[in-house]
Design a protein around this motif. Structure first.
Motif, mmCIF file in Angstrom:
data_model
loop_
_atom_site.group_PDB
_atom_site.id
_atom_site.type_symbol
_atom_site.label_atom_id
_atom_site.label_comp_id
_atom_site.label_asym_id
_atom_site.label_seq_id
_atom_site.Cartn_x
_atom_site.Cartn_y
_atom_site.Cartn_z
ATOM 1 N N GLY A 127 -9.980 28.581 -4.256
ATOM 2 C CA GLY A 127 -8.773 28.789 -4.863
ATOM 3 C C GLY A 127 -8.754 29.614 -5.938
ATOM 4 N N MET A 128 -8.426 29.078 -7.002
ATOM 5 C CA MET A 128 -7.972 29.771 -8.288
ATOM 6 C C MET A 128 -9.046 29.434 -9.366
ATOM 7 S SD MET A 128 -5.588 32.199 -7.914
ATOM 8 C CE MET A 128 -5.541 32.571 -9.645
ATOM 9 N N SER A 129 -9.512 30.640 -10.279
ATOM 10 C CA SER A 129 -10.347 30.345 -11.385
ATOM 11 C C SER A 129 -9.901 30.849 -12.426
ATOM 12 C CB SER A 129 -11.784 31.078 -10.924
ATOM 13 O OG SER A 129 -12.588 31.006 -12.123
ATOM 14 N N PHE A 130 -9.672 29.867 -13.476
ATOM 15 C CA PHE A 130 -9.193 30.175 -14.844
ATOM 16 C C PHE A 130 -10.463 30.091 -15.978
ATOM 17 C CE2 PHE A 130 -5.317 28.851 -12.395
ATOM 18 C CZ PHE A 130 -4.405 29.596 -13.001
ATOM 19 N N GLU A 131 -10.522 31.075 -16.529
ATOM 20 C CA GLU A 131 -11.663 31.183 -17.530
ATOM 21 C C GLU A 131 -11.337 31.686 -18.983
ATOM 22 O OE1 GLU A 131 -13.610 35.408 -16.577
ATOM 23 O OE2 GLU A 131 -14.420 33.920 -15.394
ATOM 24 N N PHE A 132 -11.824 31.129 -19.883
ATOM 25 C CA PHE A 132 -11.508 31.620 -21.245
ATOM 26 C C PHE A 132 -12.950 31.475 -22.140
ATOM 27 C CE2 PHE A 132 -10.350 27.174 -20.991
ATOM 28 C CZ PHE A 132 -11.214 26.517 -22.102
ATOM 29 N N ASP A 133 -12.966 31.986 -23.220
ATOM 30 C CA ASP A 133 -14.143 32.209 -23.999
ATOM 31 C C ASP A 133 -13.931 31.730 -25.196
ATOM 32 O OD1 ASP A 133 -14.132 35.103 -25.790
ATOM 33 O OD2 ASP A 133 -12.817 34.743 -23.934
ATOM 34 N N LEU A 134 -15.094 31.006 -25.884
ATOM 35 C CA LEU A 134 -14.793 30.387 -27.124
ATOM 36 C C LEU A 134 -16.161 30.783 -27.957
ATOM 37 C CD1 LEU A 134 -13.687 27.018 -26.193
ATOM 38 C CD2 LEU A 134 -12.370 28.408 -27.016
ATOM 39 N N ALA A 135 -16.182 30.694 -29.275
ATOM 40 C CA ALA A 135 -17.432 30.917 -30.124
ATOM 41 C C ALA A 135 -18.229 29.648 -30.208
ATOM 42 C CB ALA A 135 -16.928 31.357 -31.665
ATOM 43 N N VAL A 136 -19.540 29.868 -30.153
ATOM 44 C CA VAL A 136 -20.341 28.677 -29.661
ATOM 45 C C VAL A 136 -21.249 28.365 -31.284
ATOM 46 C CG1 VAL A 136 -22.703 28.012 -28.947
ATOM 47 C CG2 VAL A 136 -21.221 29.191 -27.573
ATOM 48 N N ASP A 137 -21.178 27.015 -31.622
ATOM 49 C CA ASP A 137 -21.698 26.918 -32.959
ATOM 50 C C ASP A 137 -23.031 26.138 -32.547
ATOM 51 O OD1 ASP A 137 -21.557 25.702 -35.677
ATOM 52 O OD2 ASP A 137 -22.263 23.939 -34.805
ATOM 53 N N THR A 138 -23.284 25.235 -31.501
ATOM 54 C CA THR A 138 -24.327 24.778 -31.082
ATOM 55 C C THR A 138 -24.783 25.152 -29.826
ATOM 56 O OG1 THR A 138 -24.852 23.253 -33.008
ATOM 57 C CG2 THR A 138 -26.264 22.934 -31.232
ATOM 58 N N TRP A 139 -25.908 25.821 -29.097
ATOM 59 C CA TRP A 139 -25.870 26.011 -27.625
ATOM 60 C C TRP A 139 -27.214 25.302 -27.142
ATOM 61 C CZ3 TRP A 139 -22.993 28.015 -23.924
ATOM 62 C CH2 TRP A 139 -23.493 28.468 -22.598
ATOM 63 N N THR A 140 -26.950 24.551 -26.291
ATOM 64 C CA THR A 140 -28.303 23.950 -25.614
ATOM 65 C C THR A 140 -28.624 24.748 -24.613
ATOM 66 O OG1 THR A 140 -27.006 22.334 -24.117
ATOM 67 C CG2 THR A 140 -28.039 21.566 -26.138
ATOM 68 N N ALA A 141 -29.993 25.033 -23.990
ATOM 69 C CA ALA A 141 -30.327 25.870 -23.259
ATOM 70 C C ALA A 141 -30.095 25.746 -21.514
ATOM 71 C CB ALA A 141 -31.808 26.207 -23.247
ATOM 72 N N THR A 142 -30.107 24.374 -21.354
ATOM 73 C CA THR A 142 -30.086 24.045 -19.892
ATOM 74 C C THR A 142 -28.809 23.521 -19.690
ATOM 75 O OG1 THR A 142 -32.681 23.913 -19.923
ATOM 76 C CG2 THR A 142 -31.222 22.793 -17.942
ATOM 77 N N PRO A 143 -28.022 23.823 -18.656
ATOM 78 C CA PRO A 143 -26.831 23.284 -18.365
ATOM 79 C C PRO A 143 -27.189 21.887 -17.673
ATOM 80 C CG PRO A 143 -26.645 25.652 -17.657
ATOM 81 C CD PRO A 143 -28.043 25.284 -18.171
#
Length: 630
Positions: free
Chosen positions: A609-625
């Motif tokens: 189907g369709m894919s909508f994406e946007f980017d945001l600034a990260v404050d805290t990132w955990t390594a493993t999704p």
């Protein structure tokens, strides 16, 4: 009277000629040329004389320094020649004990005197005793045969210049050996090189009797020939074994130079530290001083560039002085006309100033009105955007109202039935069943409270966006909670691939509105599809400093013609009455205000189907999704 008549027209023509501006310009140009030439000649001669005098003083200082350095150990060979140890050695050259004693004595004297090497050799150049093991210079036998008391030779290992002092040892009025004291001139030459690097205006070099440079403040000139060396002479110099390397380029300096006034030459000066010589030749003032006892020529080269620059400055100053005299004459002759023109110009300027002030006042009033109108339009636009944002929220809430009423009505019906059932159970004394009913009722009330609380938070109208640290997973779950009735009715399988501890810098309420719009559009697109899958994932961008959020669906997608128009206001692919065409526009604006960009493209992989994406600034990132099935 008759004789004076022919002179009157000539006088009148001369006066008219003198009153013309062209004559004054010609006079000014002539004075400029005279001032330029005279000032240039005087300044150049004066600067050259000063530079010559200064260079002569420095040349004498360098010569005295070199002579003092070379004469510091002049008496040492003669003192060693009368030493009993060396006399014993010369009487018995083959005695090993005498040689060992001479070795030790020479080593002690070498350390105390600060020389590099001291040794005793035969007239043929064979070393009998030395302060340290060494290989005698090739020129030693030649120097002894010629009766020299000193000579220069190059160190074959370092390429530096060594100075050798000799004194013969005689036995029975015959030369049986020679005492040789060697010391290196590299420290003195290093001092010259350091001075040359600090002062680029002066270079020093020392040439031997063969006119070959053996010491220089410019390393590229080492072992170069002062004048021109033809191939035969160059081969003879290289075959003499006096120099450790090939003879350098010709410096093209005259064989004889003036001692006091110096002589102007042009020489290519290599750059400091550069291995290759410079291609452009500089004008330099060359002066020399003969050091006759040593057979050396000390040459000083002073750069004339600064002298010429000063002469040019002085020439331009002289030209300016001549021009000022001519312009002064021109000014005095045209003063009356200039004053008249000045009066007219002042009147015209006052009139133009008045017109300009009037024009500025009118333009200022127009600009002020335009500015007020722009401020009003900006305020109206901001108000309209806020109202559109809130209208978008209310439109989403309106679309969800039927499902949400069902979500609330169903627990209320269950609560009523459970309450009546609990009354009957109490009458029957079944308290355990009543407690179980009350726990179920509490869970239902908590579910309705969570739904209404999220609705209240979503519907709140925020005056100013507040950027904070929000959990992205909570925002996604809140958006899914608002659309849970639709996703459950469509049997949509939602999969979340994002870390639980990922915090982004955004306004939580506005981020949830973007997610509700994107997920709602995905649900609308999948309502007629047999397989309904929703995928929300996060990727790391810019080494984890930003996060890219993707919302993908398994719908039919958008045609190639409609794809570029998705973010146009009031454009929608939904049937009439089901959309205003503002959801993606408002979402894109919200994402832009949060520092990102909303993009749309066709999904790849399992979802088509369709894919909508946007980017945001990260404050805290955990390594493993983490994968969450909803």
């Amino acid at each position: 009277m008759v004789a004076s008549d022919p002179l009157r027209p000539r006088a009148l023509r001369l006066l008219r000629l003198l009153s013309r501006p062209s004559f004054h310009f010609f006079l000014t140009g002539l004075l400029m040329l005279l001032g330029f030439a005279l000032a240039h000649r005087i300044s150049e001669r004066s600067g050259r004389d000063q530079l010559s005098a200064l260079s002569t003083e420095r040349l004498e200082l360098y010569a005295s320094n070199l002579a003092a350095e070379l004469g510091r150990h002049a008496s040492l060979p003669s003192l060693l020649a009368i030493a009993p140890t060396l006399q014993t050695l010369m009487q018995s050259p083959g005695d090993e004990a005498a040689r060992q004693a001479a070795h030790q004595m020479l080593a002690r004297v070498n350390v105390r005197a600060g020389t590099h090497q001291i040794f005793v050799a035969t007239p043929q150049g064979e070393v009998l005793a030395a302060s340290e093991p060494l290989t005698p210079p090739v020129r030693l036998a030649e120097a002894v045969a010629q009766g020299r008391v000193h000579f220069f030779a190059a160190d074959p290992h370092t390429g530096s210049t060594d100075f050798y002092l000799l004194h013969p040892l005689r036995q029975s009025n015959a030369v049986a050996g020679v005492v040789v004291v060697r010391f290196n001139l590299a420290p003195l030459e290093a001092t010259w090189v350091d001075l040359g690097l600090r002062s680029q205006g002066e270079r020093i070099l020392v040439a031997d009797e063969q006119d070959v440079v053996i010491m220089s403040s410019v390393q590229a000139w080492k072992y170069a020939v002062l004048d021109h060396a033809d191939p035969s002479r160059r081969k003879a110099l290289e075959a003499s074994a006096r120099y450790p390397q090939a003879i350098g380029p010709d410096l093209e300096l005259p064989a004889t130079l003036e001692v006091h006034q110096g002589q102007q030459v042009k020489l290519a000066v290599p750059p400091p530290g550069g291995p290759a010589p410079a291609t452009a030749a500089k004008p330099m003032l060359a002066q020399q001083r003969q050091i006759l006892p040593l057979g050396l020529r000390l040459v000083a080269l002073s750069d004339l560039t600064e002298v010429r620059q000063r002469a040019q400055y002085a020439a331009w100053g002289g030209a300016a002085f001549g021009a000022s005299i001519g312009l002064l004459v021109l000014y005095l002759s045209s003063r009356r006309r200039a004053l008249h023109q000045l009066t007219q110009a002042q009147a015209a300027l006052r009139e133009a100033h008045a017109q300009l002030e009037q024009l500025v006042d009118s333009r200022t009033a127009e600009l002020r009105q335009t500015n007020d109108a722009l401020k009003t339009q900006i305020a109206q636009r901001l108000q309209t955007e806020g109202e559109l944002l809130q209208a978008s929220k209310l439109a989403v809430l309106g679309q969800m109202s039927a499902g949400l009423s069902h979500e609330v009505n169903q627990p209320l019906t269950a609560l009523r039935a459970l309450a009546r059932n609990s009354i009957r159970l109490l009458e029957g004394g079944r308290t355990d069943a009543v407690a179980s009913n009350l726990q179920i009722m509490d869970d239902m009330v908590e579910r309705m409270s969570r739904i209404t609380r999220q609705l209240k938070s979503f519907a709140r109208k925020a005056d100013e966006p507040v950027a904070g640290q929000v959990l992205l997973l909570d925002c996604v779950r809140n958006a899914l909670l608002l659309l849970e009735h639709r996703s459950r009715s469509l049997d949509v399988h939602a999969q979340l691939d994002l870390p639980a501890g990922l915090r982004v810098l955004a306004d939580g309420n506005r981020l949830e509105q973007v997610l509700v719009n994107l997920i709602g559009n995905a649900l609308d697109a999948m309502q007629h599809e047999p397989v309904r899958q929703l995928h929300v994932a996060v990727d790391a961008l810019d080494q984890g400093r930003r996060a890219r959020v993707r919302v993908q669906d398994s719908g039919p997608g958008v045609s190639d013609a409609d794809l570029p128009r998705l973010f146009e206001p009031f454009f929608t692919t939904k049937p009439a009455g089901e959309g205003l065409g503002l959801g993606l526009v408002i979402s894109a604006k919200i994402v832009h205000e949060m520092g990102g960009t909303l993009r749309a493209e066709r999904a790849t992989g399992e979802l088509r189907g369709m894919s909508f994406e946007f980017d945001l600034a990260v404050d805290t990132w955990t390594a493993t999704p983490e994968t969450h099935d909803v």
